[in-house]
Design an enzyme around this catalytic site. Sequence first.
Site, short mmCIF file in Angstrom:
data_model
loop_
_atom_site.label_atom_id
_atom_site.label_comp_id
_atom_site.label_asym_id
_atom_site.label_seq_id
_atom_site.Cartn_x
_atom_site.Cartn_y
_atom_site.Cartn_z
N ASN A 162 -10.64 -47.32 -88.70
CA ASN A 162 -10.07 -46.76 -87.47
C ASN A 162 -9.03 -47.75 -86.95
OD1 ASN A 162 -11.78 -44.24 -86.75
ND2 ASN A 162 -13.29 -45.81 -87.33
N GLU A 163 -7.80 -47.51 -87.32
CA GLU A 163 -6.70 -48.42 -87.02
C GLU A 163 -6.23 -48.24 -85.57
OE1 GLU A 163 -6.01 -50.74 -88.93
OE2 GLU A 163 -5.87 -50.18 -91.04
#
Length: 639
Positions: A162-163
């Site tokens: 989850n950037e």
Amino acid sequence: MARLNLLEETRYEKLPVNVYPTQKEAVKHVAHRIAGLIRSKQEVGGQTVLGLATGVTPIGVYQELVRLHKEEGLSFKNVITFNLDEYYPMQPDAAQSYVTFMNENLFNHIDIDQSKVHIPNGTLDKDAVAAFCMDYERKIEDLGGLDLQILGIGRTGHIGFNEPGSAPNSGTRLVTLDDLTRSDASRDFGGKENVPTKAITMGIGTIFKAREIILMAWSQRKASIIKKAVEGEISSDVPATYLQLSDNVEFVLDAGAASDLTRFNTPWLVKDCIWTNTLKKKAVIWLAGVLKKPVLKLTEEDYNSHGMAQLAVEQGPVYNINIDIFNQIQHTITGWPGGKPNADDSQRPERANPAKKRSIIFSPHPDDDVISMGGTFIRLVDQGHDVHVAYQTSGNTAVWDDDVLRYVEFAIDFNKSIGEDTAKLSTVYDGMRTFLEQKQPNQIDTQEIRNVKGFIRKTEAIAGARYAGLPDDHIHFMALPFYETGKTQKNKVGEEDVRLVMELLQSVKPHQVFAAGDFADPHGTHVVCFNIILAALQQLKETEEWVKDCWLWLYRGAWHEFETHEIEMAVPLSPQEVLRKRNAIFKHQSQKDTPVFPGDDDREFWVRAEDRNRETAGCYNQLGLAEYEAMEAFVRFRF
């Protein structure tokens, strides 16, 4: 009262954080938490649903779980697992796949039912990914959710993949990887260009539903992002900050990863302190930096307004404190890194005697010596000391493949020019070229190719050491066995590694040893090489008298620099010496322009070195000391 004190210390922290002195202790805590959960579920005939992570961070936990299974009978028959993520596209049998990772580090060594193992499928057609992700979520929900999710944290602040920009309610999905994340993975793939641009990951919303969440982080390399995640404002720019919203989260850190947190980095802001000289020096330098004032201009009001009133009361007046710290900083500066002959050395970092010292500079890779302490290296030689340099590893994984062909082509042409038969060499060259044309990312090179890459690094190192003024018999190539795997993953250190270092130490009997202390090296080679040197010195100290008079100095520079308050010897460099150091670094042509493994800093090594040396000099100048062109910094390690 103890609870109130703890709350005061941690008031900047927005979620629970447990810090352990070492990674080993922290790992044991997490593994035993997992084992306790599994056993408690077994007692009532239930199943344990675990969310698992990959990467370097959880490996120690998996090793401890395997030990608990083999030695203490921990069974995983009632365990169901869901992995956080997988690269996309990715074949499950690829060396870089998380299927391979989990099998090698955990599943192949325990009694888990493989039908209960779930890892995102990196082989799907793109059109099938969305349905797979929905089904992945449904399977977790049908089992009642995750009992425990373990996490690492990326330097972008990502959890799972989850950037930055991920939503707090996001579910399992296909994502695009951040450029920094791909850079960090480049070593595993043989270059960033081979790292997939996408991945399938559990979402933050999925992670949040777990009944317990443990985020782990080790080493100082993670310290800055941990501070943002724990003390920063909630922001999509740092997805891990969303964990501040959970009531079920715990951060488990070692001392290095926790080192930037306020209670450890600037403890005077949150509690009364025991003012050791080390802490006092750190606080005064910090205060001067915050206010951008020279040390001697700091006032009592400055102290009182920045959490240092206790220090002013206990050890003031503050001007006396300022003078004391100013003098301590000034006494670290020396143009005589081997000691100044016939001088009073009571206020100098190195001893005056013997006037001519025997010194060994240990260099983990074949260029760390000149990158990190090239100016001091040259200064020691110029001042007549008996200097040796020891290159601990061949560095043969960090050479571009096309350089191999170029050098072998040169050898063929040279042999032709002197009338030598080139048939055998040409045959080897043809084999190399065929191999390299078909080479897969991170595939182990043939022995001939590894040899040529090692020769390239060796000849560059010789050129650099000669430029510094060393005779050839003072240049040593150790090729420590732990490194020579041909892979980015190295062997464990063995007795032979330590024995080889001991033999060199015994032959030279140095008064000074210089070793790389840059343990933030992303490849981990520096800390391994340092531990080998330390083990060798500690063993020799038991039997050999000369070791008691041997000082061990640590240098940095290739990756990070020492903080000003840590520095015990600062060697100033003139503009001409900076240029000489640059020229020594230039001898390492295979590492110029774009090296194979540049780490997270895209500057060339010579630029990094000069910038950091000038920054160190600038810090001294800002504190009120003389203005030098550049400085190399050292810390003495007492063993």
